[in-house]
Design a protein around this motif. Structure first.
Motif, PDB file in Angstrom:
ATOM      1  N   CYS A  51      36.534 -37.275   0.185  1.00 21.40           N
ATOM      2  CA  CYS A  51      36.790 -37.895   1.488  1.00 21.40           C
ATOM      3  C   CYS A  51      37.625 -39.170   1.358  1.00 21.40           C
ATOM      4  N   VAL A  52      38.354 -39.287   0.272  1.00 25.27           N
ATOM      5  CA  VAL A  52      39.175 -40.482   0.068  1.00 25.27           C
ATOM      6  C   VAL A  52      40.260 -40.574   1.143  1.00 25.27           C
ATOM      7  N   VAL A  53      40.455 -41.794   1.628  1.00 24.46           N
ATOM      8  CA  VAL A  53      41.503 -42.092   2.604  1.00 24.46           C
ATOM      9  C   VAL A  53      42.236 -43.341   2.140  1.00 24.46           C
ATOM     10  N   PHE A  54      43.438 -43.526   2.678  1.00 24.89           N
ATOM     11  CA  PHE A  54      44.214 -44.736   2.400  1.00 24.89           C
ATOM     12  C   PHE A  54      44.092 -45.661   3.600  1.00 24.89           C
ATOM     13  N   VAL A  55      43.668 -46.889   3.365  1.00 24.79           N
ATOM     14  CA  VAL A  55      43.554 -47.864   4.439  1.00 24.79           C
ATOM     15  C   VAL A  55      44.935 -48.485   4.642  1.00 24.79           C
ATOM     16  N   ARG A  56      45.530 -48.218   5.795  1.00 28.36           N
ATOM     17  CA  ARG A  56      46.873 -48.717   6.103  1.00 28.36           C
ATOM     18  C   ARG A  56      46.835 -50.017   6.896  1.00 28.36           C
ATOM     19  N   ALA A  57      45.705 -50.297   7.557  1.00 29.79           N
ATOM     20  CA  ALA A  57      45.503 -51.568   8.262  1.00 29.79           C
ATOM     21  C   ALA A  57      44.004 -51.817   8.362  1.00 29.79           C
ATOM     22  N   GLY A  58      43.611 -53.076   8.214  1.00 27.84           N
ATOM     23  CA  GLY A  58      42.212 -53.451   8.354  1.00 27.84           C
ATOM     24  C   GLY A  58      41.432 -53.554   7.063  1.00 27.84           C
ATOM     25  N   LEU A  59      42.105 -53.407   5.923  1.00 29.48           N
ATOM     26  CA  LEU A  59      41.408 -53.463   4.636  1.00 29.48           C
ATOM     27  C   LEU A  59      40.644 -54.770   4.464  1.00 29.48           C
ATOM     28  N   GLU A  60      41.223 -55.856   4.937  1.00 34.98           N
ATOM     29  CA  GLU A  60      40.595 -57.172   4.791  1.00 34.98           C
ATOM     30  C   GLU A  60      39.301 -57.304   5.601  1.00 34.98           C
ATOM     31  N   ASN A  61      39.080 -56.406   6.551  1.00 33.80           N
ATOM     32  CA  ASN A  61      37.877 -56.454   7.381  1.00 33.80           C
ATOM     33  C   ASN A  61      36.747 -55.563   6.859  1.00 33.80           C
ATOM     34  N   LEU A  62      37.040 -54.774   5.829  1.00 36.72           N
ATOM     35  CA  LEU A  62      36.004 -53.904   5.243  1.00 36.72           C
ATOM     36  C   LEU A  62      35.187 -54.677   4.217  1.00 36.72           C
TER      37      LEU A  62
END
Length: 99
Positions: A51-62
């Motif tokens: 279920c791997v995905v690439f975070v394109r926006a919002g990584l800093e909020n995870l």
């Protein structure tokens, strides 16, 4: 076009915006509920890595990777923007790309 209220996640390449119903669900749950084809052969336990995905926006909020995700990321050499959607919470404004 972003919905007027509520938290939402955008899934690419579908360009589908999905509203988050429950804060205690995972991004995988959000995707499944929306009918998006996300592999998850282990049932969302973080043991298969499908279920791997690439975070394109919002990584800093995870939040940082939990122990399960960190072990998988180390074993498979994930980039910092590669995350297991079964292990991350829904965060408003996330933009995720399915491989």
């Amino acid at each position: 076009m972003k919905p007027k209220s509520g938290k939402s996640i955008t899934f690419l390449p579908d360009d589908k915006i999905v509203l988050v119903s429950h804060q205690d669900e995972t991004v995988l749950n959000v995707a499944i509920r929306a009918g998006l084809p996300i592999d998850h052969t282990c049932g969302g336990f973080g043991t298969c890595g499908t279920c791997v995905v690439f975070v394109r926006a919002g990584l800093e909020n995870l939040p940082p990777r939990n122990e399960i995700e960190a072990e998988m990321a180390q074993d498979r050499g994930f980039l910092k923007e590669e995350r297991l959607c079964c292990q991350i919470p829904p965060v408003d404004g996330l933009v995720l790309e399915r491989p």
